[in-house]
Design a protein around this motif. Structure first.
Motif, mmCIF file in Angstrom:
data_model
loop_
_atom_site.group_PDB
_atom_site.id
_atom_site.type_symbol
_atom_site.label_atom_id
_atom_site.label_comp_id
_atom_site.label_asym_id
_atom_site.label_seq_id
_atom_site.Cartn_x
_atom_site.Cartn_y
_atom_site.Cartn_z
ATOM 1 N N SER A 169 0.561 -1.272 -0.194
ATOM 2 C CA SER A 169 -0.025 0.006 -0.186
ATOM 3 C C SER A 169 0.827 0.964 0.058
ATOM 4 N N GLY A 170 2.019 1.257 -0.215
ATOM 5 C CA GLY A 170 3.127 2.229 0.394
ATOM 6 C C GLY A 170 3.860 2.760 -0.592
ATOM 7 N N ALA A 171 4.357 1.132 -1.586
ATOM 8 C CA ALA A 171 4.982 1.027 -2.423
ATOM 9 C C ALA A 171 4.882 2.005 -3.572
ATOM 10 N N GLY A 172 3.033 2.392 -4.384
ATOM 11 C CA GLY A 172 3.039 2.846 -5.330
ATOM 12 C C GLY A 172 3.527 2.063 -6.901
ATOM 13 N N VAL A 173 3.368 0.873 -6.737
ATOM 14 C CA VAL A 173 3.384 -0.052 -7.598
ATOM 15 C C VAL A 173 1.634 -1.279 -7.619
ATOM 16 N N ALA A 174 1.463 -1.354 -8.972
ATOM 17 C CA ALA A 174 0.885 -2.346 -9.449
ATOM 18 C C ALA A 174 0.292 -3.543 -8.228
ATOM 19 N N THR A 175 -0.849 -2.747 -7.966
ATOM 20 C CA THR A 175 -1.669 -3.839 -6.894
ATOM 21 C C THR A 175 -2.794 -4.367 -7.016
ATOM 22 N N ASP A 176 -2.619 -4.904 -8.517
ATOM 23 C CA ASP A 176 -4.112 -5.263 -8.342
ATOM 24 C C ASP A 176 -4.239 -7.100 -8.832
ATOM 25 N N ARG A 177 -3.414 -7.025 -8.710
ATOM 26 C CA ARG A 177 -2.858 -8.798 -8.999
ATOM 27 C C ARG A 177 -1.387 -8.647 -8.540
ATOM 28 N N ALA A 192 12.312 -19.277 -12.772
ATOM 29 C CA ALA A 192 10.645 -19.622 -12.315
ATOM 30 C C ALA A 192 9.578 -19.241 -12.554
ATOM 31 N N LEU A 193 10.368 -17.822 -11.955
ATOM 32 C CA LEU A 193 8.738 -17.040 -11.710
ATOM 33 C C LEU A 193 9.577 -16.001 -13.007
ATOM 34 N N ALA A 194 10.448 -16.073 -13.837
ATOM 35 C CA ALA A 194 10.667 -14.678 -14.946
ATOM 36 C C ALA A 194 9.536 -13.995 -15.493
ATOM 37 N N GLU A 195 8.220 -14.975 -16.185
ATOM 38 C CA GLU A 195 7.472 -14.390 -16.680
ATOM 39 C C GLU A 195 6.680 -14.566 -16.146
ATOM 40 N N GLU A 196 6.280 -14.321 -14.854
ATOM 41 C CA GLU A 196 5.160 -13.894 -13.815
ATOM 42 C C GLU A 196 4.640 -12.232 -13.989
ATOM 43 N N SER A 197 3.328 -12.455 -14.221
ATOM 44 C CA SER A 197 2.962 -10.463 -14.588
ATOM 45 C C SER A 197 2.679 -9.967 -13.540
ATOM 46 N N ARG A 198 2.352 -11.214 -12.707
ATOM 47 C CA ARG A 198 1.939 -10.141 -11.128
ATOM 48 C C ARG A 198 3.189 -9.688 -10.825
ATOM 49 N N THR A 199 2.443 -8.481 -10.018
ATOM 50 C CA THR A 199 3.444 -7.867 -9.309
ATOM 51 C C THR A 199 3.813 -9.024 -7.479
ATOM 52 N N MET A 200 5.466 -9.247 -7.249
ATOM 53 C CA MET A 200 5.705 -10.188 -6.578
ATOM 54 C C MET A 200 6.873 -9.260 -5.482
ATOM 55 N N VAL A 201 6.272 -9.994 -4.427
ATOM 56 C CA VAL A 201 6.504 -10.210 -3.121
ATOM 57 C C VAL A 201 6.809 -10.874 -2.154
ATOM 58 N N PHE A 202 8.666 -10.706 -1.819
ATOM 59 C CA PHE A 202 9.148 -11.687 -1.115
ATOM 60 C C PHE A 202 9.150 -10.941 0.079
ATOM 61 N N TYR A 203 9.823 -11.524 1.265
ATOM 62 C CA TYR A 203 10.620 -11.176 2.641
ATOM 63 C C TYR A 203 12.106 -11.531 2.194
ATOM 64 N N GLU A 204 13.190 -10.399 3.251
ATOM 65 C CA GLU A 204 13.958 -10.723 3.379
ATOM 66 C C GLU A 204 14.331 -10.839 4.153
ATOM 67 N N THR A 205 16.364 -10.907 4.088
ATOM 68 C CA THR A 205 16.835 -10.480 5.349
ATOM 69 C C THR A 205 17.768 -9.935 5.179
ATOM 70 N N PRO A 206 18.302 -8.855 6.329
ATOM 71 C CA PRO A 206 19.783 -8.809 5.885
ATOM 72 C C PRO A 206 20.854 -8.788 5.490
ATOM 73 N N HIS A 207 20.848 -10.258 5.906
ATOM 74 C CA HIS A 207 22.849 -10.842 5.307
ATOM 75 C C HIS A 207 22.541 -11.721 4.400
ATOM 76 N N ARG A 208 20.995 -11.526 3.173
ATOM 77 C CA ARG A 208 21.356 -12.167 1.363
ATOM 78 C C ARG A 208 20.916 -11.107 1.050
ATOM 79 N N ILE A 209 20.329 -9.847 1.531
ATOM 80 C CA ILE A 209 19.681 -9.118 0.263
ATOM 81 C C ILE A 209 20.302 -8.824 -0.933
ATOM 82 N N MET A 210 21.962 -8.777 -0.900
ATOM 83 C CA MET A 210 23.061 -8.021 -1.477
ATOM 84 C C MET A 210 22.516 -9.328 -2.566
ATOM 85 N N HIS A 211 23.030 -10.513 -1.960
ATOM 86 C CA HIS A 211 23.016 -12.033 -2.920
ATOM 87 C C HIS A 211 21.708 -11.917 -3.516
ATOM 88 N N THR A 212 20.856 -11.613 -3.502
ATOM 89 C CA THR A 212 19.608 -11.531 -3.734
ATOM 90 C C THR A 212 19.348 -10.730 -5.421
#
Length: 293
Positions: free
Chosen positions: A133-141, A161-181
């Motif tokens: 709700s605060g990101a300003g991205v498409a949220t209809d799907r 596997a998600l390369a052609e996912e047309s919906r906005t994608m949301v992930f949780y991530e950890t500080p020690h992995r964010i750069m690698h991700t």
């Protein structure tokens, strides 16, 4: 009342399992209903009792604590089910946010539903909806993908596997992995996606960072403080390239640009497609690329 009558009454009036969201940062986000529930239940099943005990003390709850986490949920489910069957009420909470959203609880809720025991889920704080709700991205799907794998090879496989996912994608991530991700996103999905990194939501240092993968990598390299805290990572969905021959007519483009100000893009594209004899998907893809800024 005899012991036999008491058991029979408990069977006829089983306890309720309450799913109670707790704040993801700001303690003021605890709802009145959540507080009242924690005050009234007999037991609280918590992901980490050491973490949850201060919260229960703060709201004044005298409920007994039960540790229920990903490593013991199968074993503890039977004990909680017995409490409910005996007419006692139990609240399920996680360390933060809404239980079952990348947190334990699925097994016990599923078992309660199967056996007809009452389950009441309370609305409340959730990092996914707060970030979206605060990101300003498409949220209809959108799709919630939880945590990506810790191992690089598996993580890249998930992203591919998600390369052609047309919906906005949301992930949780950890500080020690964010750069690698972010590096894996750059290598796997390229640099054409809009990313939003939402950090420390509802807390003092809440931050939304925008850019493609390489821009965010540079931002986090320049300011290591941005690598800290709880994180929600949002990736824009895949937009298929539109062939030059598949471009909507100019009048259709203008009509879509007007309608989309009042209607969701998908609905506007469907109306314009009928009016101008255009392909709905071509209009939708054109709109995503040109009208979603």
């Amino acid at each position: 009342m005899s012991a036999q009558q008491s058991v029979k009454e408990a069977q006829n009036n089983p306890g309720t399992l309450y799913i109670v969201p707790t704040p993801i940062g700001n303690l003021s986000d605890m709802t009145e209903r959540a507080i009242r529930t924690l005050l009234e239940v007999d037991y609280v099943a918590a992901e980490d009792t050491r973490h949850s005990k201060p919260l229960l003390q703060q709201v004044g709850s005298k409920a007994r604590l039960i540790a229920l986490h990903e490593h013991n949920e199968k074993q503890k489910t039977a004990a909680v089910m017995e409490l409910l069957s005996n007419g006692l009420n139990v609240a399920l909470i996680s360390d933060a946010g809404t239980p079952l959203i990348s947190d334990p609880g699925y097994i016990i809720v599923s078992r309660c539903r199967q056996q007809g025991l009452p389950v009441v889920a309370l609305p409340g704080p959730c990092a996914i909806t707060t970030a979206l709700s605060g990101a300003g991205v498409a949220t209809d799907r959108f799709s919630f993908e939880g945590f990506l794998a810790a191992k690089p090879q598996q993580r890249k496989k998930q992203l591919a596997a998600l390369a052609e996912e047309s919906r906005t994608m949301v992930f949780y991530e950890t500080p020690h992995r964010i750069m690698h991700t972010l590096e894996d996103i750059y290598q796997t999905l390229g640099d054409g996606r809009e990313l939003v990194l939402a950090r420390e939501l509802t807390k003092q240092f809440e931050t939304y960072l925008y850019g493609n993968a390489s821009q965010l990598l540079q931002r986090l390299t320049d300011d290591p403080n941005q690598q800290r805290g709880e994180m929600v990572l949002i990736i824009s969905g895949y937009v298929a390239p539109v062939d030059a021959d598949d471009q909507p007519d100019l009048q259709a483009q203008k009509a879509l640009a007007i309608l989309v100000q009042e209607l969701p893009l998908k609905k506007a594209a469907a109306i314009v497609a009928q009016l101008y004899d255009e392909r709905k998907n071509a209009l939708y893809q054109w709109g995503l690329k040109n009208l979603n800024n």
